[in-house]
Design a protein around this motif. Structure first.
Motif: not given
Length: 255
Positions: A230-255
């Motif tokens: 859960l804390r990683h998902r908050i952290r990911l909000l501080g990233l944008t674009g490719e940095a967010r969805w290529t992060d090793p903790h990206w939850p695999g969401h598809r939009y």
């Protein structure tokens, strides 16, 4: 602790009673009209012009959801004591989310009402919000009450301030539950509820919520022992674009 002895429940009961006193005798405007085919009958409309008569649940629902009243403020004042009680009990039954009820408040521009009317509405919203954070028997999930209050007021600040003041373990758990509900939409750069009132700035609301989650909420959840995921998902909000969805903790969401 028995339900009625809970301090937040006592505050909420007092706020509901104050609404009943404040809006006693209120009616819709004598010339108010709505479509017989789409809203309801002339007999039902006449009930809105009769003070203090309880409406059946379906009529109450159609009344607060209607967007085409000539004087929406007068209609809301007429139904407010009963409507507030239904909201608190979790019986409002919106089509999508409780933010729809908040939009009904916004359409009535309650914050522009005289102080002796706006004050009791404001206290009701704050009392209900705090009760949802601190009362284990609260009927409505805190994240839904938050969305309702945000839409009703057009701002997040007072509700986030209340959350910061409520630092108990239950309020922390409500925070974790809210983040779990919100993270999918927020990571997709959307507000996690529908901002239907045209005067509300959805992007500004989202940015304010994200900033608060990255700051206050992240520290608080870490201190309260929230899961690393859960804390990683908050952290990911501080990233944008490719940095967010290529992060090793990206939850695999598809939009």
């Amino acid at each position: 602790m028995h339900l009625v002895d809970h301090p937040a429940r006592r505050r909420l009961n007092d706020a509901l009673e104050n609404l009943s006193v404040t809006f006693h005798g209120m009616t819709a405007h004598p010339d108010e009209y709505n479509c017989d085919c789409h809203w309801g009958s002339a007999e039902e409309l006449s009930l809105l012009k009769t003070p203090d008569v309880e409406l059946d649940p379906d009529l109450l629902r159609r009344t607060w959801k209607a967007v085409d009243w000539t004087d929406h403020a007068a209609v809301l004042r007429r139904i407010l004591p009963q409507f507030a009680t239904v909201l608190v009990a979790g019986r409002a039954d919106p089509l999508f989310g409780l933010e729809e009820a908040g939009c009904s408040f916004a359409r009535a521009r309650w914050q522009q009402w005289p102080g002796d009317q706006a004050g009791p509405v404001r206290e009701f919203l704050h009392a209900w919000w705090v009760q949802s954070l601190t009362d284990p028997d609260a009927a409505v999930p805190a994240h839904e009450v938050f969305a309702m209050c945000a839409e009703a007021s057009g701002t997040l600040r007072p509700w986030l301030a209340d959350w910061e003041e409520q630092t108990g373990s239950l309020s922390d758990r409500r925070l974790a539950e809210a983040v779990a509900e919100w993270e999918y939409e927020l990571l997709g750069d959307s507000l996690p509820w529908s901002a239907d009132w045209y005067e509300h700035d959805e992007e500004q609301m989202r940015a304010e919520l994200v900033a608060w989650l990255l700051g206050h909420a992240a520290v608080r959840l870490r201190a309260s022992g929230a899961s690393a995921d859960l804390r990683h998902r908050i952290r990911l909000l501080g990233l944008t674009g490719e940095a967010r969805w290529t992060d090793p903790h990206w939850p695999g969401h598809r939009y």
